[in-house]
Design a protein around this motif. Structure first.
Motif, PDB file in Angstrom:
ATOM      1  N   ARG A   1       5.103   5.467   5.109  1.00  0.00           N
ATOM      2  CA  ARG A   1       5.578   5.383   6.498  1.00  0.00           C
ATOM      3  C   ARG A   1       6.987   4.827   6.573  1.00  0.00           C
ATOM      4  O   ARG A   1       7.798   5.232   7.411  1.00  0.00           O
TER       5      ARG A   1
ATOM      6  N   THR B   1       2.600  11.788   6.381  1.00  0.00           N
ATOM      7  CA  THR B   1       3.047  10.807   5.388  1.00  0.00           C
ATOM      8  C   THR B   1       2.092  10.729   4.205  1.00  0.00           C
ATOM      9  O   THR B   1       2.515  10.505   3.069  1.00  0.00           O
ATOM     10  N   ASN B   2       0.788  10.894   4.445  1.00  0.00           N
ATOM     11  CA  ASN B   2      -0.160  10.822   3.330  1.00  0.00           C
ATOM     12  C   ASN B   2       0.085  11.950   2.339  1.00  0.00           C
ATOM     13  O   ASN B   2       0.117  11.743   1.114  1.00  0.00           O
TER      14      ASN B   2
ATOM     15  N   TRP C   1       3.265  11.282   0.430  1.00  0.00           N
ATOM     16  CA  TRP C   1       3.156  10.256  -0.607  1.00  0.00           C
ATOM     17  C   TRP C   1       2.365  10.761  -1.811  1.00  0.00           C
ATOM     18  O   TRP C   1       2.672  10.439  -2.958  1.00  0.00           O
ATOM     19  N   GLU C   2       1.350  11.598  -1.549  1.00  0.00           N
ATOM     20  CA  GLU C   2       0.596  12.172  -2.662  1.00  0.00           C
ATOM     21  C   GLU C   2       1.515  13.032  -3.529  1.00  0.00           C
ATOM     22  O   GLU C   2       1.404  13.057  -4.750  1.00  0.00           O
TER      23      GLU C   2
ATOM     24  N   SER D   1       0.839  -1.203   0.000  1.00  0.00           N
ATOM     25  CA  SER D   1       0.000   0.000   0.000  1.00  0.00           C
ATOM     26  C   SER D   1       0.872   1.250   0.000  1.00  0.00           C
ATOM     27  O   SER D   1       2.004   1.262   0.481  1.00  0.00           O
ATOM     28  N   ASP D   2       0.296   2.321  -0.588  1.00  0.00           N
ATOM     29  CA  ASP D   2       1.012   3.594  -0.619  1.00  0.00           C
ATOM     30  C   ASP D   2       1.334   4.091   0.791  1.00  0.00           C
ATOM     31  O   ASP D   2       2.406   4.616   1.057  1.00  0.00           O
ATOM     32  N   ASP D   3       0.363   3.925   1.691  1.00  0.00           N
ATOM     33  CA  ASP D   3       0.563   4.400   3.064  1.00  0.00           C
ATOM     34  C   ASP D   3       1.730   3.699   3.733  1.00  0.00           C
ATOM     35  O   ASP D   3       2.525   4.325   4.459  1.00  0.00           O
TER      36      ASP D   3
END
Length: 336
Positions: free
Chosen positions: A15, A65-66, A69-70, A9-11
């Motif tokens: 992290r 972190t979100n 990542w975006e 997952s991106d999350d």
């Protein structure tokens, strides 16, 4: 990412790159990297994009972190292809167990660092402070509450905060001290090679030249020079003339009159009276005839000007006082 293998997952990747992943999540990324050599190259590329996004090396206490990542994903969607050849090598987290010996060494190292800082901050020489007078008197309250009254042309030097095992000061000139009691931290004055040590008392120190005079008003004072030591009680005084020459005197009750403005004479010889007035008012007061020095005077003069004080004294002992140049002169028939 490679579609032939499971995609993390991106999350989770965010992290991991932000160093906020849990141990279990780190193990998942490690397993994913072990599954294919291509995954390491992909992670290197993502890391470079992450760095270009300005998120690596941030010193902020919390990382979104979100959002990070975006930002990375938007660059990927803009067809910015990571340059794997130039990407930095990502150090992979390693699980390590510390032996008791290693823990002990770490504790010793921390203690050594802590002691080093403590020693550094507690062995630095304190900043020295000083107060001085010229043609004036000055009252100064020291950090411990001790009151000091400086006479003309005097300097008192002391460490900032007056901290330490002893409260040490140095004096050039003359001062009256009213010392706050502290049995654990004696008050020490250095004056022309003479040491005056007290715990809590009031006394005057005159050290304009090599000879040092101490007059005690209250408490107990220890006077030391070289190997000789003398203890003074209220009403006692001493003049230290050399390492071994200590001349014992009665304390001058008007020693601090230069600051208090109070003169109290009890059957005092006129010679001593004019000396006290000269020193207290910083003026020259003389006798027309040395035979007048044996005359006696009793009286208390408080807050008067020099002219007024001299006139009152002259009237009380049947004499006259006149000013000649810069001097005041007592004259008369003498004592009866």
């Amino acid at each position: 990412m490679n579609n032939s293998t499971p995609i993390l997952s991106d999350d989770l990747l965010a992290r991991y790159l932000a160093s906020t992943a849990t141990r279990e999540e780190i193990e998942q990324v490690q397993a994913w990297l072990d599954a294919s050599p291509d995954h390491l190259d992909e992670l290197k590329g993502y890391r470079k994009l992450w760095a270009r996004s300005g998120m690596m090396g941030s010193q902020q206490p919390a990382i979104d972190t979100n959002a990070a990542w975006e930002k990375v994903r938007s660059k990927m969607q803009g067809n910015e292809v990571p340059d794997v050849a130039e990407a930095e090598t990502l150090p992979l987290p390693a699980r390590r167990r510390f032996s008791p010996a290693m823990w002990a060494a770490a504790v010793v190292a921390l203690l050594a660092v802590g002691f080093g800082w403590f020693y550094f901050y507690n062995t630095q020489s304190p900043k020295m402070m000083s107060v001085s007078t010229q043609e004036n008197t000055l009252e100064e309250v020291l950090p411990d509450g001790t009151k000091v009254l400086l006479n003309y042309n005097s300097t008192l030097t002391f460490p900032e905060g007056l901290a330490g095992d002893s409260r040490s000061v140095s004096l050039e000139g003359e001062a009256f001290f009213d010392v706050v009691p502290d049995a654990m931290h004696p008050f020490i004055i250095q004056a022309n090679g003479t040491e005056i040590k007290v715990v809590g008392t009031s006394f005057n120190v005159k050290a304009y030249d090599e000879a040092v005079r101490v007059d005690v008003k209250s408490g107990k004072v220890e006077v030391r020079k070289s190997v000789k030591v003398m203890e003074l009680l209220p009403g006692e005084g001493v003049e230290v003339q050399s390492d071994t020459a200590f001349v014992t005197l009665s304390a001058n009750p008007n020693a601090a009159a230069y600051g208090t403005g109070v003169y109290d004479f009890r059957a005092a010889q006129l010679g001593e009276v004019v000396k006290s007035l000269s020193q207290g008012y910083h003026a020259e007061v003389k006798l027309a005839d040395e035979a007048l020095a044996e005359c006696r005077l009793t009286g208390r003069y408080e807050g008067e000007s020099l002219d007024a004080t001299l006139s009152i004294i002259a009237e009380s002992i049947n004499m006259t006082v006149s000013k000649k140049g810069n001097s005041y002169v007592f004259d008369g028939p003498g004592c009866r």
